[in-house]
Design a protein around this motif. Structure first.
Motif, PDB file in Angstrom:
ATOM      1  N   ARG A  73       0.857  -1.187   0.000  1.00 14.96           N
ATOM      2  CA  ARG A  73       0.000   0.000   0.000  1.00 14.96           C
ATOM      3  C   ARG A  73       0.884   1.226   0.000  1.00 14.96           C
ATOM      4  NH1 ARG A  73      -4.693  -0.684   4.308  1.00 14.96           N
ATOM      5  NH2 ARG A  73      -5.450   1.108   3.222  1.00 14.96           N
ATOM      6  N   SER A  74       0.581   2.133  -0.842  1.00 10.87           N
ATOM      7  CA  SER A  74       1.405   3.329  -0.954  1.00 10.87           C
ATOM      8  C   SER A  74       0.500   4.537  -1.104  1.00 10.87           C
ATOM      9  CB  SER A  74       2.309   3.210  -2.177  1.00 10.87           C
ATOM     10  OG  SER A  74       2.955   4.423  -2.436  1.00 10.87           O
ATOM     11  N   SER A  75       0.787   5.567  -0.293  1.00 12.19           N
ATOM     12  CA  SER A  75      -0.005   6.777  -0.438  1.00 12.19           C
ATOM     13  C   SER A  75       0.678   7.751  -1.385  1.00 12.19           C
ATOM     14  CB  SER A  75      -0.217   7.429   0.925  1.00 12.19           C
ATOM     15  OG  SER A  75       1.033   7.777   1.477  1.00 12.19           O
ATOM     16  N   VAL A 102       4.107  14.668  11.979  1.00  6.76           N
ATOM     17  CA  VAL A 102       2.865  14.107  11.450  1.00  6.76           C
ATOM     18  C   VAL A 102       3.136  12.676  11.003  1.00  6.76           C
ATOM     19  CG1 VAL A 102       1.939  16.345  10.720  1.00  6.76           C
ATOM     20  CG2 VAL A 102       3.253  14.971   9.105  1.00  6.76           C
ATOM     21  N   VAL A 103       2.081  11.891  10.896  1.00  5.77           N
ATOM     22  CA  VAL A 103       2.181  10.528  10.409  1.00  5.77           C
ATOM     23  C   VAL A 103       1.277  10.397   9.190  1.00  5.77           C
ATOM     24  CG1 VAL A 103       1.810   8.093  10.933  1.00  5.77           C
ATOM     25  CG2 VAL A 103       2.720   9.616  12.688  1.00  5.77           C
ATOM     26  N   VAL A 104       1.840   9.883   8.112  1.00  4.04           N
ATOM     27  CA  VAL A 104       1.074   9.657   6.880  1.00  4.04           C
ATOM     28  C   VAL A 104       0.795   8.164   6.782  1.00  4.04           C
ATOM     29  CG1 VAL A 104       1.103   9.778   4.368  1.00  4.04           C
ATOM     30  CG2 VAL A 104       2.131  11.619   5.727  1.00  4.04           C
ATOM     31  N   THR A 105      -0.475   7.816   6.629  1.00 11.10           N
ATOM     32  CA  THR A 105      -0.892   6.427   6.472  1.00 11.10           C
ATOM     33  C   THR A 105      -1.980   6.355   5.420  1.00 11.10           C
ATOM     34  OG1 THR A 105      -0.477   6.062   8.827  1.00 11.10           O
ATOM     35  CG2 THR A 105      -1.748   4.381   7.674  1.00 11.10           C
ATOM     36  N   SER A 106      -1.695   5.666   4.341  1.00 10.75           N
ATOM     37  CA  SER A 106      -2.676   5.433   3.267  1.00 10.75           C
ATOM     38  C   SER A 106      -3.375   6.710   2.819  1.00 10.75           C
ATOM     39  CB  SER A 106      -3.711   4.406   3.716  1.00 10.75           C
ATOM     40  OG  SER A 106      -3.089   3.180   4.004  1.00 10.75           O
ATOM     41  N   GLY A 107      -2.606   7.768   2.597  1.00 16.02           N
ATOM     42  CA  GLY A 107      -3.176   8.999   2.070  1.00 16.02           C
ATOM     43  C   GLY A 107      -3.729   9.947   3.108  1.00 16.02           C
ATOM     44  N   TYR A 113      -1.712  18.789  15.936  1.00 17.06           N
ATOM     45  CA  TYR A 113      -2.575  19.955  15.793  1.00 17.06           C
ATOM     46  C   TYR A 113      -3.338  20.019  14.483  1.00 17.06           C
ATOM     47  CZ  TYR A 113       0.235  21.444  19.729  1.00 17.06           C
ATOM     48  OH  TYR A 113       0.853  21.498  20.940  1.00 17.06           O
ATOM     49  N   GLY A 114      -3.257  18.982  13.647  1.00 15.25           N
ATOM     50  CA  GLY A 114      -3.968  19.079  12.385  1.00 15.25           C
ATOM     51  C   GLY A 114      -4.040  17.761  11.635  1.00 15.25           C
ATOM     52  N   THR A 115      -4.798  17.795  10.538  1.00 17.56           N
ATOM     53  CA  THR A 115      -4.965  16.627   9.677  1.00 17.56           C
ATOM     54  C   THR A 115      -4.868  17.080   8.228  1.00 17.56           C
ATOM     55  OG1 THR A 115      -7.362  16.883   9.553  1.00 17.56           O
ATOM     56  CG2 THR A 115      -6.510  15.465  11.302  1.00 17.56           C
ATOM     57  N   GLY A 116      -4.694  16.111   7.337  1.00 20.21           N
ATOM     58  CA  GLY A 116      -4.627  16.461   5.932  1.00 20.21           C
ATOM     59  C   GLY A 116      -4.701  15.233   5.057  1.00 20.21           C
ATOM     60  N   GLN A 117      -4.609  15.483   3.757  1.00 22.61           N
ATOM     61  CA  GLN A 117      -4.657  14.428   2.753  1.00 22.61           C
ATOM     62  C   GLN A 117      -3.363  14.470   1.944  1.00 22.61           C
ATOM     63  OE1 GLN A 117      -7.237  12.223   2.468  1.00 22.61           O
ATOM     64  NE2 GLN A 117      -8.077  13.227   4.269  1.00 22.61           N
ATOM     65  N   VAL A 118      -2.890  13.282   1.571  1.00 24.53           N
ATOM     66  CA  VAL A 118      -1.724  13.171   0.696  1.00 24.53           C
ATOM     67  C   VAL A 118      -2.166  12.333  -0.495  1.00 24.53           C
ATOM     68  CG1 VAL A 118       0.661  12.414   0.491  1.00 24.53           C
ATOM     69  CG2 VAL A 118      -0.178  13.242   2.695  1.00 24.53           C
ATOM     70  N   SER A 119      -2.127  12.922  -1.688  1.00 25.45           N
ATOM     71  CA  SER A 119      -2.581  12.195  -2.876  1.00 25.45           C
ATOM     72  C   SER A 119      -1.481  11.265  -3.368  1.00 25.45           C
ATOM     73  CB  SER A 119      -3.001  13.166  -3.968  1.00 25.45           C
ATOM     74  OG  SER A 119      -1.862  13.816  -4.465  1.00 25.45           O
ATOM     75  N   SER A 120      -1.824  10.417  -4.322  1.00 23.37           N
ATOM     76  CA  SER A 120      -0.872   9.430  -4.842  1.00 23.37           C
ATOM     77  C   SER A 120       0.325  10.079  -5.527  1.00 23.37           C
ATOM     78  CB  SER A 120      -1.572   8.470  -5.792  1.00 23.37           C
ATOM     79  OG  SER A 120      -2.092   9.187  -6.885  1.00 23.37           O
ATOM     80  N   ASN A 121       0.187  11.323  -6.019  1.00 24.17           N
ATOM     81  CA  ASN A 121       1.326  12.000  -6.646  1.00 24.17           C
ATOM     82  C   ASN A 121       2.126  12.834  -5.641  1.00 24.17           C
ATOM     83  OD1 ASN A 121      -0.175  14.289  -6.203  1.00 24.17           O
ATOM     84  ND2 ASN A 121      -0.443  14.796  -8.364  1.00 24.17           N
ATOM     85  N   GLY A 122       1.759  12.781  -4.342  1.00 23.57           N
ATOM     86  CA  GLY A 122       2.503  13.488  -3.300  1.00 23.57           C
ATOM     87  C   GLY A 122       1.963  14.839  -2.938  1.00 23.57           C
TER      88      GLY A 122
END
Length: 165
Positions: A73-75, A102-107, A113-122
């Motif tokens: 699995r790769s985000s 921060v920790v990135v897990t599956s996108g 103090y926050g949240t976000g999204q990481v797409s497949s292209n970074g």
């Protein structure tokens, strides 16, 4: 008079024990059941050994060739796997610098103090807050580094850099 009452109570208890021979009576130190040697003798020896139950065969796992395989699995599809811990350092004007992990897990990116999204292209986008202050951040992770910009609700704006741990 008390002696007569004691005698009657003792006699009643004794007759109840004798009258109910089918009831189980425990010996001192006995908890019932048997584990292991249930043919005990005073000497502790036994004339014939007791039969042993055969053991169940051990459970075998599938050979590696038959085991199902999963795709990793790769985000961060294009830039490698972005999953993991990242340290983000922000520098802005007129505000001071700050560092957050921060920790990135599956996108999905999650920090203290926050949240976000990481797409497949970074590409990264996130929001956060602490007390009455809120902010947004965006730009990109690539490989083991990243960077972008942020803007806070108090007017502070600046840039951030990230490194994968």
């Amino acid at each position: 008079m008390q002696n007569v009452i004691r005698f009657i109570v003792k006699a009643a208890l004794l007759s109840a024990i004798v009258a109910l021979p089918d009831m189980a009576r425990a010996q001192s130190g006995s908890a019932g059941g048997s584990i292991g040697n249930d043919e005990k003798s005073l000497s502790g020896s036994r004339t014939t050994p007791r039969a042993v139950e055969p053991e169940k065969p051990a459970r075998r796992s599938k050979p590696e060739a038959e085991a199902p395989r999963r795709a990793p699995r790769s985000s961060g599809g294009g830039g490698g796997n972005l999953d993991g811990a990242w340290v983000l350092t922000s520098v802005g004007t007129p505000c001071a610098s700050s560092t957050d992990t921060v920790v990135v897990t599956s996108g999905r990116m999650v920090g203290q103090y926050g949240t976000g999204q990481v797409s497949s292209n970074g590409s990264v986008s996130g929001t956060g807050s602490a007390g009455s202050l809120s902010w947004t951040m965006s730009r990109r992770f690539s490989g083991r580094s990243g960077g972008g910009s942020f803007r806070r609700s108090d007017g502070c704006a600046g840039s951030w850099t990230g490194s994968k741990q």
